[in-house]
Scaffold this active site. Structure first.
Site, PDB file in Angstrom:
ATOM      1  N   GLY A 253      13.709  21.232  -4.860  1.00  0.00           N
ATOM      2  CA  GLY A 253      12.517  20.471  -5.736  1.00  0.00           C
ATOM      3  C   GLY A 253      12.913  18.926  -5.392  1.00  0.00           C
TER       4      GLY A 253
ATOM      5  N   GLN B 273      12.210   9.736  -6.598  1.00  0.00           N
ATOM      6  CA  GLN B 273      13.673  10.018  -6.012  1.00  0.00           C
ATOM      7  C   GLN B 273      13.734   9.385  -4.565  1.00  0.00           C
ATOM      8  OE1 GLN B 273      13.988  14.186  -7.007  1.00  0.00           O
ATOM      9  NE2 GLN B 273      16.071  13.676  -7.030  1.00  0.00           N
TER      10      GLN B 273
ATOM     11  N   CYS C 205      21.502  17.987  -8.848  1.00  0.00           N
ATOM     12  CA  CYS C 205      20.399  16.838  -8.614  1.00  0.00           C
ATOM     13  C   CYS C 205      20.595  16.211  -7.247  1.00  0.00           C
ATOM     14  CB  CYS C 205      20.125  16.093  -9.784  1.00  0.00           C
ATOM     15  SG  CYS C 205      18.774  15.010  -9.490  1.00  0.00           S
ATOM     16  N   LEU C 206      19.600  16.084  -6.174  1.00  0.00           N
ATOM     17  CA  LEU C 206      19.896  15.250  -5.250  1.00  0.00           C
ATOM     18  C   LEU C 206      20.180  13.782  -5.512  1.00  0.00           C
ATOM     19  CD1 LEU C 206      16.922  16.839  -2.940  1.00  0.00           C
ATOM     20  CD2 LEU C 206      19.431  17.351  -2.969  1.00  0.00           C
TER      21      LEU C 206
ATOM     22  N   HIS D 290      13.276  20.354 -14.896  1.00  0.00           N
ATOM     23  CA  HIS D 290      14.107  19.228 -14.113  1.00  0.00           C
ATOM     24  C   HIS D 290      13.181  18.114 -13.574  1.00  0.00           C
ATOM     25  CE1 HIS D 290      17.823  18.141 -11.685  1.00  0.00           C
ATOM     26  NE2 HIS D 290      16.716  17.589 -11.140  1.00  0.00           N
ATOM     27  N   GLU D 291      12.280  18.729 -12.803  1.00  0.00           N
ATOM     28  CA  GLU D 291      11.446  17.606 -12.001  1.00  0.00           C
ATOM     29  C   GLU D 291      10.379  16.655 -13.028  1.00  0.00           C
ATOM     30  OE1 GLU D 291      12.465  17.321  -9.026  1.00  0.00           O
ATOM     31  OE2 GLU D 291      13.269  19.145  -8.686  1.00  0.00           O
TER      32      GLU D 291
ATOM     33  N   HIS E  48      12.192  13.737 -14.266  1.00  0.00           N
ATOM     34  CA  HIS E  48      12.421  12.542 -13.270  1.00  0.00           C
ATOM     35  C   HIS E  48      11.091  11.705 -13.634  1.00  0.00           C
ATOM     36  CE1 HIS E  48      15.672  13.473 -10.758  1.00  0.00           C
ATOM     37  NE2 HIS E  48      15.617  14.450 -10.486  1.00  0.00           N
TER      38      HIS E  48
HETATM   39  O1  GNR Z   1      17.952  21.126  -5.367  1.00  0.00           O
HETATM   40  C1  GNR Z   1      18.113  21.155  -6.581  1.00  0.00           C
HETATM   41  N1  GNR Z   1      18.652  22.130  -7.163  1.00  0.00           N
HETATM   42  C2  GNR Z   1      18.539  22.318  -8.333  1.00  0.00           C
HETATM   43  C3  GNR Z   1      19.449  23.279  -8.974  1.00  0.00           C
HETATM   44  C4  GNR Z   1      19.317  23.664 -10.476  1.00  0.00           C
HETATM   45  C5  GNR Z   1      18.515  22.998 -11.073  1.00  0.00           C
HETATM   46  C6  GNR Z   1      17.515  21.901 -10.571  1.00  0.00           C
HETATM   47  C7  GNR Z   1      17.447  21.887  -9.539  1.00  0.00           C
HETATM   48  S1  GNR Z   1      16.417  20.733  -8.631  1.00  0.00           S
HETATM   49  C8  GNR Z   1      17.455  19.924  -7.284  1.00  0.00           C
HETATM   50  C9  GNR Z   1      16.667  19.105  -6.443  1.00  0.00           C
HETATM   51  C10 GNR Z   1      16.500  17.623  -7.306  1.00  0.00           C
HETATM   52  O2  GNR Z   1      17.217  16.949  -7.519  1.00  0.00           O
HETATM   53  N2  GNR Z   1      15.064  17.729  -7.733  1.00  0.00           N
HETATM   54  O3  GNR Z   1      14.819  16.715  -8.565  1.00  0.00           O
HETATM   55 NI    NI Z   2      16.678  16.058  -9.551  1.00  0.00          NI
END
Ligand code: GNR
Ligand code: NI
Length: 174
Positions: free
Chosen positions: A46, A51, A98-99, A140-141, A144
């Site tokens: 995601g 980001q 998270c990236l 999670h997104e 952000h």
């Molecule tokens: O790549 C991603 N893996 C992930 C694993 C568990 C819960 C959420 C994520 S999202 C993350 C990519 C990211 O940072 N998206 O904002």
């Molecule tokens: Ni993230």
């Protein structure tokens, strides 16, 4: 199309609250194409526009789950101006990454199912009911878009430990 640099904590630009998309134009198409390219390259499941330094309410997700032959199958999803509603009372714990917090993982508890109202790339409205990893990832997104990272759900001690490890890894790489 272009692969963009992904902002990393504690960059203050990740704390900005993203603003709604108002025009569904070629600029939005380019942003979305660049987000997919950047996400697949990372690789991640995601990505929120903020980001890559664009504080607009745009998310892309592709869980790339395994098909019958075990190879990952691409299923790109786009959510513009998403709104969450009707979260389940039932929660589930998932070890999130998270990236923007590279190589760090921690358990986060969130509603296990949720509904979303959103626009697609052309501006058409949709609603969907989500569960499993898709529900976790979308929440999670969504965070952000409000300037929130998964580490903000941890205790202060755990959050500072993750940030310290991140800083140390960065120093080693430099
Ligand atoms: O790549 C991603 N893996 C992930 C694993 C568990 C819960 C959420 C994520 S999202 C993350 C990519 C990211 O940072 N998206 O904002
Ligand atoms: Ni993230």
């Amino acid at each position: 199309m272009a692969i963009h640099r992904i902002l990393e904590a504690p960059d203050p630009r990740l704390k900005v609250v993203s603003t709604p998309v108002e025009t569904f134009d070629a600029e939005l198409d380019t942003l979305i194409a660049d987000m997919f390219e950047t996400m697949y390259d990372a690789p991640g499941i995601g990505l929120a526009a903020v980001q890559i330094g664009v504080p607009k309410r745009v998310l892309v997700i592709d869980l790339q789950e395994a098909g019958e032959d075990g190879e990952p199958v691409r299923k790109p999803l786009v959510f513009v101006n998403p709104e969450l509603f009707d979260p389940s009372e039932e929660l589930r714990v998932y070890s999130e990454g998270c990236l923007s917090v590279p190589d760090q993982y921690a358990d986060v508890e969130r509603p296990s199912t949720i509904h979303v109202r959103y626009r697609d790339q052309s501006g058409n409205s949709h609603e969907a009911a989500l569960d499993g990893l898709l529900a976790t990832c979308l929440q999670h997104e969504m965070d952000h878009l409000e300037g929130i990272l998964f580490i903000d759900h941890l205790s202060r001690m755990k959050r500072e430990m993750v940030l310290k490890k991140l800083e140390k890894a960065r120093r080693r790489a430099a």
